[in-house]
Design a protein around this motif. Structure first.
Motif, short mmCIF file in Angstrom:
data_model
loop_
_atom_site.label_atom_id
_atom_site.label_comp_id
_atom_site.label_asym_id
_atom_site.label_seq_id
_atom_site.Cartn_x
_atom_site.Cartn_y
_atom_site.Cartn_z
N GLY A 88 35.88 36.83 52.89
CA GLY A 88 36.09 35.58 52.50
C GLY A 88 37.27 35.49 51.70
N ASN A 89 38.04 36.31 51.19
CA ASN A 89 38.88 36.21 50.18
C ASN A 89 38.48 36.07 48.80
OD1 ASN A 89 41.63 37.10 49.68
ND2 ASN A 89 42.44 35.08 49.79
N GLN A 90 37.26 36.23 48.64
CA GLN A 90 36.50 35.68 47.56
C GLN A 90 36.51 36.83 46.56
OE1 GLN A 90 35.27 32.51 46.62
NE2 GLN A 90 36.44 31.84 48.49
N LEU A 91 37.47 37.11 45.92
CA LEU A 91 37.84 38.51 45.10
C LEU A 91 36.96 38.66 43.87
CD1 LEU A 91 41.58 38.95 45.32
CD2 LEU A 91 39.71 39.81 47.28
N LEU A 154 32.54 52.40 41.62
CA LEU A 154 33.45 52.06 40.48
C LEU A 154 34.92 52.07 40.90
CD1 LEU A 154 31.35 53.95 37.68
CD2 LEU A 154 32.11 51.48 37.85
N TRP A 155 35.29 53.30 41.77
CA TRP A 155 36.58 53.54 42.09
C TRP A 155 36.97 52.42 43.06
CZ3 TRP A 155 41.04 55.80 42.15
CH2 TRP A 155 41.71 55.88 43.19
N GLY A 156 36.03 51.81 43.97
CA GLY A 156 36.36 50.65 44.64
C GLY A 156 36.62 49.15 43.65
N ILE A 157 35.84 49.25 42.77
CA ILE A 157 36.03 48.14 41.73
C ILE A 157 37.50 48.12 41.08
CG2 ILE A 157 35.42 47.27 39.44
CD1 ILE A 157 32.44 47.83 40.23
N TRP A 158 37.78 49.47 40.68
CA TRP A 158 39.36 49.74 40.22
C TRP A 158 40.44 49.21 41.14
CZ3 TRP A 158 43.29 53.35 41.03
CH2 TRP A 158 44.04 53.24 40.04
N ARG A 159 40.16 49.74 42.39
CA ARG A 159 41.14 49.32 43.29
C ARG A 159 41.08 47.75 43.60
NH1 ARG A 159 44.55 51.82 45.84
NH2 ARG A 159 43.90 51.81 47.98
N LEU A 160 40.05 47.16 43.59
CA LEU A 160 39.98 45.85 43.78
C LEU A 160 40.70 44.98 42.81
CD1 LEU A 160 38.67 43.38 45.48
CD2 LEU A 160 36.74 43.58 43.86
N LYS A 161 40.71 45.57 41.48
CA LYS A 161 41.17 44.85 40.50
C LYS A 161 42.60 45.09 40.41
CE LYS A 161 39.77 43.04 37.03
NZ LYS A 161 39.40 41.48 37.12
N LYS A 162 43.17 46.20 41.19
CA LYS A 162 44.50 46.43 41.14
C LYS A 162 45.34 45.78 42.45
CE LYS A 162 45.19 49.50 38.02
NZ LYS A 162 46.29 49.30 36.91
N GLY A 163 44.32 45.02 43.05
CA GLY A 163 44.96 44.41 44.32
C GLY A 163 45.24 45.14 45.48
N ALA A 164 44.39 46.19 45.58
CA ALA A 164 44.49 46.87 46.74
C ALA A 164 43.60 46.46 48.10
CB ALA A 164 43.76 48.48 46.67
N TYR A 165 42.76 45.54 47.87
CA TYR A 165 41.82 45.04 48.66
C TYR A 165 42.02 43.70 48.92
CZ TYR A 165 39.47 49.40 48.03
OH TYR A 165 39.10 50.85 47.99
#
Length: 198
Positions: A88-91, A154-165
């Motif tokens: 839902g694009n609710q990052l 944790l890796w996914g959280i880091w990638r999310l913060k970097k705008g990868a998802y």
């Protein structure tokens, strides 16, 4: 997207595809095969040593097992909500739910470590008997998977913060979520076998 009721609207995954990617499912099926072999060994040993396997669960800390079950179920709920949020694009919602899942993973690891210490104080060790040998092998293997899975989140959280998802591109996060659900499912099978069945 937020509905008029203020609740996070449910967003189904895109149709016609498996979540994640083919590589992660090869890994998941490999891990499930490993755990399936453990369960087969458990049942073979149980048939041949019925008395030991009936008495073993009575000596374990059932409350610790129940708390870990609650931690795993809650973590999977958070992961599912995180995936719904990213679709839902609710990052920010996704970010918070992923941290909730990591928190539950850490709770599981702490409880399991405490349980191992408690077991040793009670004289329950790998060499005590066959039941406890199977118990330690299965639960320690699962302990490692929870650690790896928490690291993956944790890796996914880091990638999310970097705008990868994004809502359109989050295959890597789906792969992590699929792996985490496998870990949760394994514990749901393991808990009654080791702590409940007499």
């Amino acid at each position: 997207m937020i509905s008029s009721a203020g609740m996070l609207r449910e967003y189904p995954p895109r149709q016609g595809r498996i979540p994640g990617n083919g590589a992660v499912w090869v890994g998941i099926f490999s891990e499930m095969s490993e755990f399936a072999l453990m369960f087969i060994v458990y049942f073979i040993a149980r048939v041949h040593y019925q008395e030991i396997f009936a008495e073993g669960p009575l000596r374990l800390n059932t409350m610790a097992g129940m708390l870990n079950t609650l931690a795993m179920l809650t973590s999977s709920y958070f992961v599912a909500r995180a995936m719904n949020a990213i679709r839902g694009n609710q990052l920010q919602q996704c970010y918070r739910f992923l941290w909730g899942a990591v928190g539950c993973g850490v709770v599981y690891l702490v409880i399991k470590y405490w349980e191992y210490c408690w077991n040793i104080e009670q004289g329950i060790e790998v060499e005590t008997n066959l039941f406890f040998g199977v118990y330690y092998y299965m639960t320690f293997n699962h302990f490692l998977h929870v650690g790896w899975g928490s690291g993956a989140i944790l890796w996914g959280i880091w990638r999310l913060k970097k705008g990868a998802y994004t809502a359109e591109n989050h295959e890597g996060l789906e792969a992590i979520a699929s792996y985490w659900h496998m870990i949760d499912l394994t514990w749901i099978v393991m808990f009654p076998l080791l702590y409940v069945f007499r």
